[in-house]
Enzyme design. Structure first.
Site, short mmCIF file in Angstrom:
data_model
loop_
_atom_site.label_atom_id
_atom_site.label_comp_id
_atom_site.label_asym_id
_atom_site.label_seq_id
_atom_site.Cartn_x
_atom_site.Cartn_y
_atom_site.Cartn_z
N TRP A 78 0.80 -1.23 0.00
CA TRP A 78 0.00 0.00 0.00
C TRP A 78 0.84 1.28 0.00
CZ3 TRP A 78 1.75 2.44 4.25
CH2 TRP A 78 2.16 1.67 5.35
N ASN A 79 2.11 1.20 0.39
CA ASN A 79 2.83 2.44 0.66
C ASN A 79 3.24 3.20 -0.60
OD1 ASN A 79 4.64 0.20 0.33
ND2 ASN A 79 6.31 1.44 1.11
N CYS A 107 10.26 1.64 2.46
CA CYS A 107 11.23 0.58 2.76
C CYS A 107 12.65 1.11 2.85
CB CYS A 107 11.16 -0.51 1.69
SG CYS A 107 9.59 -1.38 1.60
N GLU A 134 11.46 -7.30 -2.64
CA GLU A 134 12.06 -6.23 -1.86
C GLU A 134 11.36 -6.22 -0.53
OE1 GLU A 134 11.71 -1.58 -1.64
OE2 GLU A 134 12.88 -2.10 -3.43
N LEU A 135 12.15 -6.42 0.53
CA LEU A 135 11.54 -6.69 1.84
C LEU A 135 11.90 -5.58 2.84
CD1 LEU A 135 12.28 -10.52 1.73
CD2 LEU A 135 10.29 -9.27 0.85
N GLY A 178 7.18 -6.26 0.47
CA GLY A 178 6.51 -6.27 1.77
C GLY A 178 7.48 -6.67 2.86
N SER A 179 6.95 -7.26 3.91
CA SER A 179 7.78 -7.60 5.07
C SER A 179 8.69 -8.79 4.78
CB SER A 179 6.89 -7.93 6.26
OG SER A 179 6.25 -9.19 6.09
#
Length: 499
Positions: free
Chosen positions: A141-142, A272, A238-239, A216-217
């Site tokens: 969402w970011n 991130c 990409e975490l 995400g995470s």
């Protein structure tokens, strides 16, 4: 922000900054996602057969449409995400740059490469790059434009079809971008956007596509990577990050504080690659810390489309609760709040003040865990070597930043364990370098976006070797030992000549 789901058919989106209803859209389940994958798979051979030059024309038209509809896209991004306008503009800029870059770069990257061979002239070898098939993208969402459509662009340019699951909080941005791609000439079913839950739509993609892209995470990324591995399909992620920033002993404090502030609080810290910890050399600490705190206290915070707003809201009340709990935990264990450290209810329930902490103990959660909010802590170090050691003392390695004289900063940058290191910038220099790979070390991810890697990861390499004149095993009628001696002589000669 997700506000209601009715019988898994529609979803209502609210602006997290002011609570107004932004719009509604369909909310799908696993069956719809699988149908989208089937249609994408049926379409993919036709799309792969489309000349790269035709794909290029579509992407360049899309580039122009993104710029033409810039205001509309900015409004949509802000209204469903809550970020400030300058942070939204970063998304539009990245999306246009990515479309243009791969439109021009794809033809060269997809052209067959000549490869070195054992027997020059006798063997001709090419490496070809074929599309993997159907690419699934699970976007957060970011950054609802960048981390959805900008990732889809290189996959599409290769000749793949894409099924995209946007986050349920921010589906409208990618849906509108998909409409612009269709207006640019992208055929139906080359890109399909399927809003829905991760449990249903996300898992349907994991179990059916030929390549999975996730942002995400780290914990979720590890689970998805494991699932992709079980199916032996490609995965890129990409975490998380706990990104460090170093202020060197020769930094000009007066010139760096504003840039450091932006590095920490862009997109309300929900980025991130934003900075969450600062290591400042003792030689400049007494000047930097109060100057930085004053700079942060001058930030303009609030909702709306005004370009002068420095920071918007968090994505939800849950996220605001999470940020508050991190700060409360640190303070309870001895951290000092230099500024911020509180919610801003007068602005709205999802607003949290930009926060600078000092004296954060190692047992505080935010000392090592990613906050993903407008919180940064500062530590004073006695040497650049100590700063490097502390910066690298993390399970993450996504982004880092060094502020100081270029020669000093470059020396430090070469020792930092991160996928991107920005000098006298927080993250935008590395992020906007579309021709260079971007991604994480350690638990911050696998694979890369941007650069040549960002396109070629969506391909399968095919080596085609043609033997001519004489077979590798030697010509008929020549004794094997003599052929072996000839090859040995050729190897000795080629050691220094044929390089």
């Amino acid at each position: 922000m997700t506000t209601s789901v009715n019988n898994n058919t529609t979803i209502t989106i609210k602006n997290p900054a002011d609570g107004t209803i932004v719009g509604t859209t369909n909310y799908y389940g696993a069956d719809t996602a699988l149908e989208a994958v089937e249609r994408a798979r049926a379409k993919q051979p036709e799309w792969a057969a489309t000349a790269v030059k035709e794909r290029k024309k579509i992407m360049l038209r899309y580039h122009d449409l993104v710029l033409k509809h810039q205001k509309e896209l900015l409004d949509i991004i802000q209204d469903e995400n809550g970020k400030n306008r300058r942070a939204a503009f970063e998304e539009v800029l990245d999306n246009a740059l990515t479309a243009r870059h791969y439109a021009y770069r794809a033809e060269k990257l997809l052209s067959p490469d000549r490869a070195k061979v054992a027997l020059p002239i006798a063997t001709k070898t090419q490496v070809q790059h074929a599309p993997v098939g159907v690419v699934g993208i699970i976007a957060p969402w970011n950054y609802p434009l960048v981390l959805a459509i900008s990732d889809a662009i290189p996959a599409i340019m290769v000749g793949n079809t894409v099924v995209l699951k946007p986050d349920s909080s921010t589906p409208l941005t990618s849906l509108r971008a998909a409409e612009l791609l269709a207006e640019a000439g992208l055929p139906k079913d080359v890109l399909t956007v399927v809003p829905g839950s991760g449990r249903e739509v996300g898992q349907a993609l994991v179990n059916s596509v030929d390549y999975l892209m996730f942002t995400g995470s780290s914990d979720t990324g590890a689970k998805l990577a494991s699932q992709a591995g079980e199916r032996l399909i490609g995965f890129s992620g990409e975490l998380g990050g706990k990104n460090p920033l170093i202020v060197t002993s020769d930094a000009d404090v007066d010139k760096v504080v504003s840039g450091v502030r932006h590095a920490c609080f862009s997109n309300t810290g929900q980025l991130c690659i934003s900075i969450e910890r600062i290591y400042v050399h003792r030689d400049v600490a007494d000047k930097f810390i109060p100057a930085f705190v004053r700079c942060v206290e001058k930030m303009r915070i609030g909702p709306g489309h005004d370009w002068d707003i420095d920071m918007g809201s968090l994505i939800s009340s849950d996220q605001a609760d999470t940020v508050a709990s991190f700060v409360e935990d640190a303070v309870s264990k001895g951290a000092t709040v230099a500024t911020g450290g509180k919610r801003l209810p007068d602005l709205g329930e999802n607003f949290y003040a930009p926060t600078v902490l000092l004296n954060v103990p190692e047992n505080a959660r935010l000392h090592r865990e990613e906050v993903f909010g407008p919180v940064v802590y500062i530590e004073v170090v006695d040497s650049h070597e100590e700063a490097i050691r502390r910066a690298n003392d993390t399970e993450y390695g996504l982004n880092a930043s060094v502020w100081g004289k270029p020669a000093t900063a470059r020396e430090i940058a070469s020792q930092l364990e991160a996928g991107t290191v920005n000098i006298n910038e927080g993250y935008a220099a590395g992020w906007s370098s579309i021709g260079a790979p971007m991604g994480g070390w350690k638990r911050s991810g696998v694979g890369r976006r941007h650069g040549d890697d960002g396109l070629l990861k969506f391909t399968e390499a095919r080596t085609v070797a043609e033997q001519r004149i004489v077979p590798i095993a030697g010509p008929d009628g020549l004794a094997p030992e003599k052929w072996a001696n000839l090859l040995t002589m050729a190897l000795k000669y080629g050691r220094d000549v044929l390089r």
